[in-house]
Design an enzyme around this catalytic site. Structure first.
Site, PDB file in Angstrom:
ATOM      1  N   ASP A  62      37.506 -24.590  14.201  1.00 13.79           N
ATOM      2  CA  ASP A  62      36.190 -24.316  14.787  1.00 13.79           C
ATOM      3  C   ASP A  62      36.219 -23.062  15.650  1.00 13.79           C
ATOM      4  O   ASP A  62      35.244 -22.289  15.684  1.00 13.79           O
ATOM      5  CB  ASP A  62      35.747 -25.527  15.616  1.00 13.79           C
ATOM      6  CG  ASP A  62      34.261 -25.493  15.907  1.00 13.79           C
ATOM      7  OD1 ASP A  62      33.523 -24.807  15.167  1.00 13.79           O
ATOM      8  OD2 ASP A  62      33.824 -26.139  16.867  1.00 13.79           O
TER       9      ASP A  62
ATOM     10  N   ASP B 228      29.714 -31.748  15.127  1.00 14.64           N
ATOM     11  CA  ASP B 228      30.208 -32.025  16.473  1.00 14.64           C
ATOM     12  C   ASP B 228      29.931 -33.472  16.867  1.00 14.64           C
ATOM     13  O   ASP B 228      30.794 -34.144  17.450  1.00 14.64           O
ATOM     14  CB  ASP B 228      29.550 -31.060  17.467  1.00 14.64           C
ATOM     15  CG  ASP B 228      29.834 -29.612  17.112  1.00 14.64           C
ATOM     16  OD1 ASP B 228      30.949 -29.333  16.635  1.00 14.64           O
ATOM     17  OD2 ASP B 228      28.943 -28.762  17.289  1.00 14.64           O
TER      18      ASP B 228
END
Length: 622
Positions: A351, A543
């Protein structure tokens, strides 16, 4: 001196300029004539002084060659200090009757006119033209834009400080759905794992992953190897799916992109949702026929597609996004323990690369969406907290249309004002030099029948209670209430016709009303057109999923680990949002929360829980 006066008087006579500032002097002069009828010599002296003032004022008038005004523009100049006199800084009036003058050599001219009243002085700068050109309107527009840019800079400086304070509302708005998702996942996992069958399956999976009790070293090696391989495969799937989405969006293959997103949504809501529904029915020991089951799952899936990709209430849209996150988190949490830890660690590192590196796929996607001024075509939870006015393209187009309508050419072909009860006082005075100036003061007591004709000859009147404002003055008065408030008996503003010119000049009250309405209209237009909305916080569903996977895995152990991991995830997310407010750029939301969560989980499981057991066994109470 006499020759200069003759030339100025001829110029006035040629262009028919009548300075309104002299009307006050003439009015005072007439009062002197009425009060002192026996003093003819004094009246002649006063007339000479007034004529000299006329010549001086006409000599001081500004003659400017302006290449045509066909726009009617009003804007307010902010001078930084308050003035006691009510003034209309700039009123540009285009009069076609004046443009029909035979003398085209002058082009256009400007004269300052001042109309004095009992309570205020209104300065009117009247610009005449006889040729049509767009250049001056562009100059006026650029001047207004320059003033507005300066005002925007001042506003930005003023609002820069409280923006961080108001940012807390967006932080709270994004914490709510994250907490709801994690709570639902924890409750679902605790409910499912409480059954005997699920507990036995969990034990068998853990024994298979441990590799048995005979060879602990080979079992540990195999467990680490399997977790790494599973994590890399999972990461490859994520990279492939992200790359496909970026390529489709980069080349504007929107139909294929949304078809792919809809297909994955149907898979999540229909297949995973239906499977979870069966587990819940079995856990609750409820019976349901297949037809009803299919209808329920179908409605749930189709309703989710409509709410996510089409129109729906905000809460319903956010509810379906949370449902998708919960479904994905529940199935990922069923993976082996070390595979879950490996996936969370590798995805957090990826990420950082995907969002911050120049060649990262997520950064390319974000930059492309920003260049196109579009929303990111993905399933993203939007906090939707706009501090200030909500701004969209429809409002922008409407505001631009309103601004364009403000620039309307004021063509007054014929202005006929009929007065029933008119008292006219005409005073004719002769100067000693032989120059005759006729000054007429018309006092209107009752304005009952006013008629203003537009260029098509159509009359705007007030009949049967219907009041229609003049089309040539669009934004002076905004609605019927203001028209009635600032108008005469028939609904139109009280205007006076300047002698020898087709120029409408209002009285003191009417001009004050026009100034206030024009300024308020401009201020509202500026605020609607130039106020930009605050950006809302947007968090990807990935997320939500990985936060829930982490806390779901913690829920399969002890309730203590659930609370500690929950606090760690919220702390990491909070710090990420603070950094987002400071750096004002897209930041990865996974690394801080996942790293804090994993560290706190192992500290809690290996140290805190053992410490609590030690205190309980020895009956030590703190």
């Amino acid at each position: 001196m006499k020759e200069n006066e003759d030339e100025i008087n001829k110029t006035d006579e040629k262009y028919k300029i009548k300075n309104p500032s002299n009307n006050g002097n003439n009015k005072n002069k007439n009062n002197n004539n009425n009060n002192n009828n026996n003093n003819n010599n004094n009246n002649n002296n006063n007339n000479n002084n007034n004529n000299n003032n006329n010549n001086n004022n006409n000599g001081n008038s500004n003659l400017e060659n302006i290449e045509g005004l066909n726009k009617y523009n009003i804007y307010k100049k902010k001078k930084g200090k308050n003035e006691s006199n009510t003034s209309l800084n700039n009123i540009y009036i285009s009069s076609p009757n004046l443009s029909e003058r035979s003398d085209n050599s002058i082009g256009s001219y400007c004269t300052n006119k001042t109309m004095k009243s009992e309570n205020s002085i209104i300065n009117i700068e009247t610009l005449f033209r006889d040729s049509v050109s767009e250049q001056n309107s562009d100059e006026c527009g650029s001047k207004v834009d320059k003033d507005l840019d300066e005002d925007d800079d001042d506003d930005d400086d003023e609002t820069e400080v409280p923006e961080l304070v108001d940012y807390s509302e967006m932080i709270v708005s994004i914490l709510y759905p994250v907490c709801i998702t994690m709570v639902i996942v924890v409750l679902a996992i605790r409910a499912i794992s409480s059954s005997t069958s699920k507990n036995s399956q969990i034990v068998e999976i853990s024994n298979d992953n441990s590799g048995g009790n005979g060879d602990s070293s080979s079992g540990a090696d195999k467990m680490v190897f399997d977790s790494v391989v599973n994590s890399l495969i999972f990461l490859a799937v994520i990279i492939l799916s992200t790359t496909i989405m970026v390529v489709l969006y980069k080349f504007k293959l929107m139909k294929a992109l949304y078809a792919w997103l809809m297909g994955t949504s149907i898979l999540l809501l229909g297949v995973f949702g239906g499977f979870l529904f069966l587990i819940l029915l079995a856990y609750l020991n409820l019976g349901l026929d297949y037809v009803t089951f299919v209808i329920v799952v179908w409605n749930f899936s189709v309703g989710g597609i409509v709410c996510i990709f089409w129109y729906s209430p905000k809460l319903l849209n956010q509810g379906y996004l949370i449902s998708i996150s919960v479904l994905m988190a529940l199935f990922f949490s069923r993976l082996p323990d070390w595979t879950t830890w490996g996936i969370l660690s590798i995805v957090s590192i990826y990420d950082i690369f995907a969002v911050l590196c120049p060649g990262g796929p997520l950064r390319i996607l974000i930059e492309t969406a920003q260049k196109r001024n579009e929303n990111i075509p993905a399933m993203i939870y939007n906090a939707s907290i706009y501090i200030g006015m909500i701004y969209n393209e429809d409002n922008l187009e409407n505001n631009n249309n309103n601004n364009n309508n403000n620039n309307i050419e004021l063509n007054i072909n014929e202005v006929d004002i009929e007065n029933n009860n008119n008292n006219e006082d005409e005073n004719k005075n002769n100067t000693e030099d032989g120059n005759n100036n006729n000054n007429k003061n018309k006092n209107n007591n009752n304005n009952n029948n006013n008629r203003i004709e537009n260029e098509n000859g159509a009359e705007n009147s007030s009949e049967n209670g219907s009041i229609t404002p003049p089309p040539t003055i669009p934004n002076f008065i905004k609605d019927e209430k203001e028209i009635n408030r600032s108008s005469g008996s028939n609904g139109f503003p009280n205007f006076k016709k300047c002698a020898n010119d087709n120029i409408l000049i209002g009285d003191a009250e009417t001009n004050d009303e026009i100034v206030s309405n024009a300024e308020s209209s401009i201020d509202s237009t500026i605020s609607e057109s130039y106020v930009k909305p605050k950006q809302s916080i947007r968090l990807g569903l990935g997320d939500f999923v990985f936060y829930s996977v982490l806390i779901g895995k913690a829920a399969s152990y002890q309730i203590t680990t659930v609370f500690t991991v929950f606090i760690a995830i919220i702390t990491g997310l909070f710090l990420t949002l603070i950094l987002l407010a400071v750096f004002r750029r897209a930041l990865p939301a996974l690394p801080m929360s996942i790293i804090f969560g994993i560290i706190v989980f192992f500290l809690t499981f290996k140290i805190l829980i053992q410490y609590i057991y030690f205190l309980g066994e020895n009956q030590i109470f703190v």
